[in-house]
Design an enzyme around this catalytic site. Structure first.
Site, PDB file in Angstrom:
ATOM      1  N   LYS A   1      82.567  66.759  56.184  1.00 54.46           N
ATOM      2  CA  LYS A   1      81.367  66.352  56.933  1.00 54.46           C
ATOM      3  C   LYS A   1      81.630  65.031  57.644  1.00 54.46           C
ATOM      4  CE  LYS A   1      78.041  68.550  53.814  1.00 54.46           C
ATOM      5  NZ  LYS A   1      77.200  69.426  54.610  1.00 54.46           N
TER       6      LYS A   1
ATOM      7  N   GLU B   1      68.136  69.852  47.641  1.00 55.89           N
ATOM      8  CA  GLU B   1      67.992  70.977  48.558  1.00 55.89           C
ATOM      9  C   GLU B   1      66.617  71.592  48.360  1.00 55.89           C
ATOM     10  OE1 GLU B   1      71.946  73.282  49.216  1.00 55.89           O
ATOM     11  OE2 GLU B   1      71.726  72.935  47.085  1.00 55.89           O
TER      12      GLU B   1
ATOM     13  N   HIS C   1      81.209  68.285  45.006  1.00 54.94           N
ATOM     14  CA  HIS C   1      80.632  67.483  46.087  1.00 54.94           C
ATOM     15  C   HIS C   1      80.210  66.079  45.618  1.00 54.94           C
ATOM     16  CE1 HIS C   1      80.786  71.315  47.901  1.00 54.94           C
ATOM     17  NE2 HIS C   1      79.578  71.735  47.642  1.00 54.94           N
TER      18      HIS C   1
HETATM   19  C1  BG6 Z   1      77.758  74.831  48.326  1.00 59.46           C
HETATM   20  C2  BG6 Z   1      76.957  75.302  47.152  1.00 59.46           C
HETATM   21  O1  BG6 Z   1      79.023  74.406  47.918  1.00 59.46           O
HETATM   22  O2  BG6 Z   1      77.094  73.754  48.955  1.00 59.46           O
HETATM   23  C3  BG6 Z   1      75.533  75.671  47.558  1.00 59.46           C
HETATM   24  O3  BG6 Z   1      77.582  76.426  46.559  1.00 59.46           O
HETATM   25  C4  BG6 Z   1      74.901  74.549  48.336  1.00 59.46           C
HETATM   26  O4  BG6 Z   1      74.751  75.982  46.412  1.00 59.46           O
HETATM   27  C5  BG6 Z   1      75.812  74.078  49.450  1.00 59.46           C
HETATM   28  O5  BG6 Z   1      73.666  75.019  48.865  1.00 59.46           O
HETATM   29  C6  BG6 Z   1      75.273  72.845  50.133  1.00 59.46           C
HETATM   30  O6  BG6 Z   1      76.053  72.582  51.265  1.00 59.46           O
HETATM   31  P1  BG6 Z   1      75.445  71.789  52.494  1.00 59.46           P
HETATM   32  O7  BG6 Z   1      76.586  71.620  53.428  1.00 59.46           O
HETATM   33  O8  BG6 Z   1      74.325  72.622  53.029  1.00 59.46           O
HETATM   34  O9  BG6 Z   1      74.948  70.499  51.914  1.00 59.46           O
END
Ligand code: BG6
Length: 500
Positions: free
Chosen positions: A192, A226, A250
């Site tokens: 990102k 989220e 992450h």
């Molecule tokens: C993924 C997860 O790695 O990342 C998901 O498996 C999650 O559950 C997603 O929704 C979030 O990614 P981003 O880029 O939308 O923050």
């Protein structure tokens, strides 16, 4: 590095018709094609169990790109050019005969397109089958380990194992076929733009780095919230839970980037050495400490954006009495000279009121005696917020005197928004990471020791959780900021979560 000057390769996607390919990989490759970044001749081969032919695969991918491309609408002419790079091979991952068919097809495509035989294998498949596929690739002679000829590389999607033992086993299996520098363990958060900006912000400006330590920082909060639920991935979530899905990779990656020492160069091993040191400095926790310093949650029915939504236990493929977590909070200590005594609070949750990923650095409050004597209430601490998404940007909150004859301090904010300055369309993480893998640059990919060090901490938590099942699930309503216990986790330390 200019793409046109890089040797072209064949990209083979295992799981070529899967969700990831449709939502992320093929749209990213299409965008790279539009921007003329793919080396001339680059071919893309989707390998999957179901599907008919190149033609049907192209049609399927066209629909996916029309839906998920970063820039729409898709241009018909450009699509045709892109489609001529796309091929399909049907086969089962575990059947050597099918892999032999794939090999023959790859050789034919490479011959026809005059490609040098460089191959990038993308494993967008469940971790349980990765070992077999990698072994079969090795046995069938797909992989070149030596330098000087065509190169072979492999991108491995998350989840990378399900605990320390399985991650180690997977690393072992990979290392029998590929060398470490041929292995690209992907974590799309590292691709990102705003995650990379974190490093620029910290290390490219003389202003902040001197403040980036225990002397000035009170604590750090990292949030990945989220508003979506498990989105039809009930089966996966029942296995994984949010701790494996988001925290292990992450969030710990974000923690590493915030906490690491400045690397000597922006180069794969220099950056990854520093990240590993952070993970190794994380204080190991006893089961008692884990139960004290973590919070698990699961969403009950509620409302998000004013619309009613079901609870986790009512989602498809979820057990009606499931104890799986969809929220996690974790207090982490990085015990090194820079951070000793500065807690890092991590939280991740599904079905929160809104989507936000941010890192908030809260600074110590200044000595306030002077203001107190002037009758001013306690000053709010300065906070620096790095917003990863959405509304990518950086905000600094500080106190200012309210105009008037009395001494009153108000918190005010300086706000930098990425979109205002650089426009709204930023490259998708997968675009960047795919190009890096084609160029052979693994700076933004996780190294073996890094993944294992992260799993070590995460596995201790998961083991303790398994031995102490939660008694209160579900414990937060969908559309709220998580369970009460998470508030208590910070309140115990005299702190509170930011309301993003
Ligand atoms: C993924 C997860 O790695 O990342 C998901 O498996 C999650 O559950 C997603 O929704 C979030 O990614 P981003 O880029 O939308 O923050």
């Amino acid at each position: 590095m200019s793409a046109a000057k890089t040797d072209p390769a064949t990209l083979v996607i295992f799981g070529g018709s899967g969700d990831l390919s449709k939502r992320k990989l093929v749209p990213a490759l299409y965008q790279l094609h539009v921007e003329n970044q793919l080396p001339t001749g680059t071919a893309i081969v989707g390998y999957a169990r179901t599907g008919e032919s190149d033609e049907t695969y192209r049609a399927e991918m066209k629909a996916a790109v029309a839906e998920f491309a970063r820039k729409k609408p898709v241009n018909e002419e450009v699509w045709k050019e892109f489609a001529s790079r796309l091929f399909f091979v049907r086969g089962d991952l575990g059947v050597p005969k099918h892999l032999a068919d794939l090999k023959a097809r790859l050789e034919a495509i490479e011959k026809e397109r005059k490609l040098p035989g460089n191959r990038l294998f993308y494993l967008a498949i469940p971790p349980s089958v990765i070992g077999t596929v990698v072994k079969n690739l090795g046995d069938a002679g797909f992989v070149y380990r030596v330098d000087g000829g065509p190169w072979s590389r492999v991108i491995v999607e998350k989840p990378f194992g399900k605990d320390l033992a399985t991650a180690r086993a997977l690393n072992e299996e990979l290392s029998t076929v590929f060398r470490e520098r041929q292995i690209f363990r992907i974590d799309h958060y590292l691709g990102k733009e705003t995650t990379q900006n974190l490093l620029v912000f910290r290390l490219g400006n003389g202003l902040f780095e001197p403040l980036w330590n225990r002397r000035y920082v009170d604590h750090v909060q990292i949030t990945v919230a989220e508003s979506i639920g498990v989105e039809g991935r009930g089966r996966f979530y029942e296995e994984a839970g949010i701790f494996r899905d988001i925290v292990q990779n992450h969030m710990l990656q974000l923690l590493c980037l915030v906490a690491m020492e400045p690397p000597v160069a922006f180069e794969p091993n220099a950056v990854r050495d520093e990240k590993v040191k952070v993970l190794r400095s994380m204080k190991p926790q006893t089961p008692e400490e884990i139960l004290r310093d973590t919070v698990r949650g699961q969403y009950a029915p509620g409302a998000v954006d004013g619309k009613p939504v079901v609870g986790y236990r009512e989602e498809k493929d979820v057990h009606p009495m499931s104890l799986r977590e969809t929220y996690a909070a974790w207090k982490v200590q990085v015990e090194n000279w820079r951070w000793a005594g500065v807690p890092f609070y991590l939280r991740a949750g599904k079905r929160m009121p809104r989507r936000v990923t941010e890192i908030a650095i809260q600074f110590r409050t200044p000595p306030i005696a002077f203001f107190r004597r002037a009758g001013v209430a306690l000053q709010e601490p300065n906070t620096l917020v790095l917003r990863i998404q959405p509304d990518e940007g950086i905000a600094l909150r500080f106190g200012a005197k309210q105009p008037g004859s009395t001494m009153k301090i108000d918190p005010v904010k300086m706000d930098f928004q990425y979109s205002q300055f650089f426009g709204t369309s930023q490259p998708e993480a997968y675009e960047r990471l795919l190009m890096d893998a084609i160029h052979g640059d693994s700076t933004l990919f996780a190294r073996r020791d890094e993944v294992e060090a992260a799993w070590e901490h995460v596995t201790s938590v998961l083991d303790t959780w398994r031995e102490n099942p939660p008694l209160d699930h579900p414990n937060y309503e969908a559309g709220t900021w998580g369970p009460e216990a998470a508030v208590a986790l910070l309140a115990r330390d005299g702190r509170r979560w930011r309301r993003p």
